[in-house]
Scaffold this active site. Structure first.
Site, PDB file in Angstrom:
ATOM      1  N   SER A  69       0.833  -1.195   0.000  1.00 56.24           N
ATOM      2  CA  SER A  69       0.000   0.000   0.000  1.00 56.24           C
ATOM      3  C   SER A  69       0.880   1.262   0.000  1.00 56.24           C
ATOM      4  CB  SER A  69      -0.919  -0.057   1.216  1.00 56.24           C
ATOM      5  OG  SER A  69      -1.954   0.853   1.120  1.00 56.24           O
TER       6      SER A  69
ATOM      7  N   HIS B 255      -8.265  -5.080  -0.063  1.00 55.32           N
ATOM      8  CA  HIS B 255      -6.928  -4.499   0.102  1.00 55.32           C
ATOM      9  C   HIS B 255      -6.180  -5.136   1.269  1.00 55.32           C
ATOM     10  CE1 HIS B 255      -3.791  -1.579  -0.275  1.00 55.32           C
ATOM     11  NE2 HIS B 255      -4.035  -1.008   0.890  1.00 55.32           N
TER      12      HIS B 255
ATOM     13  N   ASP C 182      -9.026  -6.396  -4.524  1.00 57.64           N
ATOM     14  CA  ASP C 182      -8.591  -5.109  -3.959  1.00 57.64           C
ATOM     15  C   ASP C 182      -9.080  -3.997  -4.881  1.00 57.64           C
ATOM     16  OD1 ASP C 182      -7.293  -2.889  -2.962  1.00 57.64           O
ATOM     17  OD2 ASP C 182      -5.303  -3.805  -2.923  1.00 57.64           O
TER      18      ASP C 182
END
Lengths: 390, 215
Positions: A157, A357, A324
């Site tokens: 991320s 995610h 995601d």
């Protein structure tokens, strides 16, 4: 003697505070006269320092990536699934460095720590940061630890952005760059979610325009709401469906019964928000989401990611997850396409997962197989370099 | 892939060139070409286990569904686009071939020749879909959904205005190897083609499309 920890855990770990007296010039033009970083390390650095791995945390992450702080801890560090003896990032082979970045709220210099110039916490006056500021502070950490070149810089991320920035800022100090569930820049929708979270915080009457510490209060409601918004975007529709469905926590839809109704998912989200608002700092949340929003890998490279990646010397592993939607596989594929066009070595896997995610934090056999296979090669290379060093 | 295929294919790859391998499997070919030709190679694969095998070999593998096209890649961004033993498993081999020649300056394609006498005999005499050592699937579970013969393939090349630079064939036994020189479509087990776009300035009618003699 039996240990209370699983055999493949790094076990009991202790964070260290490392002080840096040299001023850090920030991208915004301001200077941090001195700063401290909260750091955990796992495994041992070999004598030629060829086996060091840097872990870059995401939005709400910190230095406690693996192991336990006390035998009573119920939960290990945030990436314990992938850091430990025999795990993808094998602490028998690597020296792993995890830190809380500047601007954070887990012990490193940030809005919660004292500004020595005023004798009060930085609060809303903490300078705005960019990912490159993290990279520069981490480079100094590396120097202090005697690490000239990372075997790998790894991040998911926001941490993936951090890792990519490393590969461009210090090309000869990164051999492998591992970018998981990340992007070269956020989409408008993604920025919009961050703005929702920021608005939630700022609209809390206890926020006091960021000066809540002077008012001896905390914008808990706002921060909790921000977290709830974020949390929804980190999960997938399918996962929430299977985990909560339309199950009720209380109340009934039976006719003639008037009771307050609460869905399980509501209670879950509220709990997540409440817990988060107790441990996290609102100003840090604002700062971190802005680092995410402002990140644009290729901005200084004529907006051309291929030109940007031509500056990199490292090899890349890029991983995304099918469900995601906050950092979708398309964003990862853009990274991969730019790397290929820039003639850089890259491996890309799009892992089947329904966890959204958050999948990058959670166990997944295929994710682990790819990640571990790649890192095993990195470890072999590190060991070869050690032998060459004699 | 067979060692003999690899040896033939190697002659068509230039040292230090950029190679894209469609359906790269466990990465054997890219690993071999990196060792022998110092290529900058990338492989596209969709099977999870094969992708992991590529990672273990240190091959640049990119998880991709080739059937969705090669839209990720710029025109002429590779010197050679290779596809070994995958043509018959594609949803639209014609479209993928066109894409390969857009992305690569040249292409190398290998495929099992379904015009092979063994396949013909299997179907003709036994009346059943061929199951061979090379193609060991039953008709209902095979990933190979678009079989073709050497002649079929060359007709397609003509229709798509693809230039055949070179053709090699591989037989499964010494007798077939002798006969393959005369009747490639009947005795070759595997066909290997070296392809390119038609030379610029030539229209499809006068482009050079006649296959060269079998080496």
């Amino acid at each position: 003697m039996t240990t209370p920890f699983p055999a493949n855990s790094v076990g009991l770990v202790t964070p260290h505070t490392i002080h840096f007296e040299e001023p850090l010039e920030l991208a915004c033009g301001r200077v941090l006269p001195h700063y401290q970083l909260m750091v955990e390390t796992y495994g041992e650095l070999n004598h030629a320092a060829t086996n060091a791995v840097l872990i870059c945390h995401a939005l709400s992450g910190h230095h406690h990536a693996a192991g336990y702080h006390s035998p009573e801890d119920r939960k290990p560090g945030w990436w314990d699934n992938y850091i430990g003896p025999g795990k993808a990032i094998d602490t028998n082979r690597f020296f792993v460095v995890a830190l809380n970045n500047i601007g954070g709220c887990h012990g490193s210099t940030g809005p919660r720590t004292e500004n020595l110039a005023t004798g009060k916490p930085w609060g809303r006056d903490f300078p705005p940061l960019r990912a490159r500021d993290w990279v520069h502070s981490q480079a100094r950490l590396a120097a202090k630890l005697g690490i000239n070149q990372w075997a790998a810089v790894v991040g998911g991320s926001l941490g993936g952005m951090n890792a990519m920035r490393w590969a461009l800022e210090y090309p000869d100090r990164v051999r492998h760059c591992v970018v998981i569930a990340s992007a070269m820049k956020l989409s408008a929708q993604n920025i919009a979610f961050n703005e929702l979270a920021r608005s939630a915080i700022k609209s809390d009457p206890d926020f006091h325009d960021g000066d809540y510490l002077s008012h001896d209060t905390l914008p808990r409601q706002g921060l909790a709401l921000a977290r709830m918004i974020g949390h929804v975007t980190y999960l997938s529709d399918e996962l929430m469906g299977t985990r909560f469905g339309r199950e009720l926590r209380q109340g009934t839809f039976e006719r003639g019964m008037e009771q307050p109704i609460e869905f399980q998912v509501e209670s879950y989200l509220r709990h997540q928000g409440d817990v988060f608002s107790e441990v996290f700092d609102a100003n840090t949340y604002l700062l971190m989401t802005k680092i995410l929003d402002y990140f644009d890998l290729a901005r200084e490279y004529d907006d051309d990611p291929v030109t940007a990646f031509r500056h990199a010397l490292s090899k890349f592993l890029v991983i995304s997850f099918t469900s995601d939607w906050r950092f979708s596989p398309e964003r990862s594929r853009e990274i991969v396409d730019a790397l290929i066009a820039a003639n850089r070595d890259v491996v890309y896997a799009n892992i089947e997962s329904n966890l959204g995610h958050d999948a990058f934090l959670l166990p997944n056999a295929r994710y682990e197989a790819v990640f571990k296979s790649y890192m095993d090669n990195v470890a072999r290379e590190s060991e070869q370099l050690l032998r060459n060093a004699g | 892939m067979l060692r003999v295929e690899l040896e033939i294919l190697k002659d068509w790859i230039r040292p230090a060139s950029r190679v894209l391998d469609l359906g790269c499997g466990d990465g054997t070919l890219l690993e071999a070409l990196t060792a022998s030709h110092n290529i900058e190679g990338y492989g596209l694969e969709i099977d999870p286990d094969r992708i992991t095998a590529c990672v273990q070999r240190g091959v640049n593998v990119i998880e991709t569904d080739i059937n969705l096209g090669l839209g990720h890649f710029q025109d002429d961004s590779f010197d050679t686009v290779v596809m070994t033993n995958s043509l018959q498993a594609l949803l639209r081999p014609d479209r993928t071939l066109a894409e390969m020649l857009r992305v690569g300056k040249e292409c190398v394609v290998t495929f099992p020749n379904f015009g092979n006498i063994q396949a013909r005999a299997y179907l003709g005499l036994r009346g059943r879909m061929p199951v061979t050592k090379q193609l060991s699937y039953q008709w209902y579970d095979t990933p190979n959904i678009h079989f073709c013969t050497i002649r079929d393939f060359e007709v397609l090349c003509r229709d798509l205005n693809i230039r055949i630079l070179d053709r090699a064939t591989v037989a499964s036994n010494p007798v077939s190897e002798q006969l393959m020189g005369i009747w490639p479509n009947l005795f070759a087990q595997t066909a290997i083609y070296h392809l390119s776009k038609p030379p610029t300035g030539l229209s499809s009618s006068d482009s050079q499309n006649s296959p060269p003699t079998t080496p």
